[in-house]
Design a protein around this motif. Structure first.
Motif, mmCIF file in Angstrom:
data_model
loop_
_atom_site.group_PDB
_atom_site.id
_atom_site.type_symbol
_atom_site.label_atom_id
_atom_site.label_comp_id
_atom_site.label_asym_id
_atom_site.label_seq_id
_atom_site.Cartn_x
_atom_site.Cartn_y
_atom_site.Cartn_z
ATOM 1 N N GLU A 90 -11.699 15.756 6.079
ATOM 2 C CA GLU A 90 -10.980 16.921 6.588
ATOM 3 C C GLU A 90 -9.615 16.805 7.252
ATOM 4 N N ARG A 91 -9.537 15.622 8.002
ATOM 5 C CA ARG A 91 -8.307 15.484 8.672
ATOM 6 C C ARG A 91 -7.097 15.585 7.892
ATOM 7 N N LEU A 92 -7.355 14.718 6.439
ATOM 8 C CA LEU A 92 -6.025 14.798 5.706
ATOM 9 C C LEU A 92 -5.958 16.050 4.503
ATOM 10 N N VAL A 93 -7.136 16.815 4.948
ATOM 11 C CA VAL A 93 -7.120 18.071 3.572
ATOM 12 C C VAL A 93 -7.406 17.501 2.242
ATOM 13 N N LEU A 94 -8.257 16.678 2.406
ATOM 14 C CA LEU A 94 -8.628 15.802 0.758
ATOM 15 C C LEU A 94 -9.928 16.196 0.527
ATOM 16 N N SER A 95 -10.237 15.900 -0.791
ATOM 17 C CA SER A 95 -11.836 15.667 -1.100
ATOM 18 C C SER A 95 -12.102 14.568 -0.704
ATOM 19 N N HIS A 96 -13.588 14.461 -0.709
ATOM 20 C CA HIS A 96 -14.245 13.192 -0.121
ATOM 21 C C HIS A 96 -14.093 12.243 -1.189
ATOM 22 N N ARG A 97 -13.984 12.586 -2.570
ATOM 23 C CA ARG A 97 -13.881 11.913 -3.752
ATOM 24 C C ARG A 97 -12.596 11.104 -3.482
ATOM 25 N N THR A 98 -11.647 11.872 -3.102
ATOM 26 C CA THR A 98 -10.123 11.307 -3.020
ATOM 27 C C THR A 98 -10.153 10.224 -2.109
ATOM 28 N N THR A 117 -2.150 3.810 3.383
ATOM 29 C CA THR A 117 -2.004 3.287 4.857
ATOM 30 C C THR A 117 -2.687 4.202 5.701
ATOM 31 N N GLU A 118 -2.204 5.636 5.515
ATOM 32 C CA GLU A 118 -2.769 6.581 6.238
ATOM 33 C C GLU A 118 -3.948 6.626 6.301
ATOM 34 N N VAL A 119 -4.993 6.496 5.127
ATOM 35 C CA VAL A 119 -6.290 6.525 5.228
ATOM 36 C C VAL A 119 -6.969 5.361 6.105
ATOM 37 N N LEU A 120 -6.172 4.066 5.748
ATOM 38 C CA LEU A 120 -6.418 2.846 6.442
ATOM 39 C C LEU A 120 -6.529 2.911 8.040
ATOM 40 N N ARG A 121 -5.635 3.447 8.302
ATOM 41 C CA ARG A 121 -5.383 3.695 9.687
ATOM 42 C C ARG A 121 -6.778 4.525 10.429
ATOM 43 N N LEU A 122 -7.088 5.624 9.705
ATOM 44 C CA LEU A 122 -8.369 6.415 10.295
ATOM 45 C C LEU A 122 -9.510 5.863 9.948
ATOM 46 N N HIS A 165 -9.002 6.281 -2.377
ATOM 47 C CA HIS A 165 -8.057 5.573 -1.816
ATOM 48 C C HIS A 165 -8.461 4.211 -1.132
ATOM 49 N N VAL A 166 -9.804 4.282 -0.789
ATOM 50 C CA VAL A 166 -10.477 3.161 -0.198
ATOM 51 C C VAL A 166 -10.603 2.092 -1.180
ATOM 52 N N GLN A 167 -11.175 2.597 -2.269
ATOM 53 C CA GLN A 167 -11.392 1.521 -3.350
ATOM 54 C C GLN A 167 -9.976 0.997 -3.910
ATOM 55 N N ASN A 168 -9.104 1.687 -3.994
ATOM 56 C CA ASN A 168 -7.641 1.006 -4.319
ATOM 57 C C ASN A 168 -7.223 0.296 -3.287
ATOM 58 N N THR A 169 -7.475 0.638 -2.112
ATOM 59 C CA THR A 169 -6.929 -0.294 -1.000
ATOM 60 C C THR A 169 -7.847 -1.585 -0.814
ATOM 61 N N LEU A 228 0.898 -1.189 -0.149
ATOM 62 C CA LEU A 228 0.118 0.036 0.006
ATOM 63 C C LEU A 228 0.811 1.109 -0.043
ATOM 64 N N THR A 229 0.454 2.528 -0.400
ATOM 65 C CA THR A 229 1.134 3.326 -0.733
ATOM 66 C C THR A 229 1.205 4.039 0.824
#
Length: 215
Positions: free
Chosen positions: A177-185, A160-165, A189-193, A155-156
């Motif tokens: 909000e926590r990672l300052v990313l869009s909801h779609r992004t 991994t950071e998204v997975l931890r959250l 990441h979750v779909q790729n994981t 995993l990138t």
């Protein structure tokens, strides 16, 4: 008005089934089918391919957990929200093991149900208060058992950071909000994981994260 989320309602009590269908329809969701027994539910789900299956566990002809297992097997994209009179821990764990991504008891109010269906469609695990901790506790118990030896997918750092959250129980919106990313992004990441790990839904993802000690 909501995006037209395609929902199927399965319950053996006609009055309850009609009431849930009416609430969902009035809120702007698209109830594409209903069913009153387990075999009919599996058949109709295959035909209409709902995004969210609102499922009672106590069904004639085929138990709810078996309906869940068969429907998810034939269409891994479907998300199952159990709506049951039972808050028994064994029933909750059995439902999750059969592929349900959420569990709500029937004492929930109308707004709570509507919110649960919307969040289930977004991929969030939704549980009646008190039951989420039970499910996480069971995953931790299973994680303590010796794992099968398998090569870990790569995993990138961001995945991994998204997975931890995700494992901490944050919604996609909170992660964004926590990672300052869009909801779609975050969803991407979750779909790729999920694809890399060969998992089907967010509940399985939480379990994997806990097994890997990513909490």
């Amino acid at each position: 008005m909501d995006r037209q989320i395609r929902v199927m309602v399965v319950d053996d009590h006609p009055m309850w089934r009609e009431a849930v269908t009416r609430d969902l329809t009035e809120a702007g969701l698209d109830v594409v089918a209903t069913a009153g027994d387990g075999e009919e539910a599996v058949r109709r789900a295959r035909a209409v391919r709902p995004e969210v299956l609102v499922l009672d566990l106590n069904l004639p002809r085929l138990p709810g957990v078996e309906v869940c297992r068969q429907v998810v097997a034939q269409d891994p994209a479907v998300r199952v929200l159990v709506l049951s009179a039972s808050g028994e821990h064994a029933d909750v764990l059995e439902a999750v093991k059969s592929g349900a991504t959420g569990y709500l008891v029937k004492s929930a109010g109308r707004e709570e149900l509507l919110d649960a269906v919307r969040r289930t469609a977004e991929g969030d695990p939704v549980f009646t208060p008190g039951l989420a901790g039970l499910v996480l506790g069971e995953f931790r118990r299973l994680a303590a058992e010796p794992p099968a030896a398998t090569a870990a997918p790569q995993l990138t750092a961001r995945e991994t950071e998204v997975l931890r959250l995700v494992a901490k129980g944050l919604s996609y919106r909170q992660i964004a909000e926590r990672l300052v990313l869009s909801h779609r992004t975050v969803q991407n990441h979750v779909q790729n994981t999920l694809g890399k790990l060969q998992l089907h839904n967010r509940v399985e993802l939480v379990r994997y994260a806990i097994e890997q000690g990513l909490e």
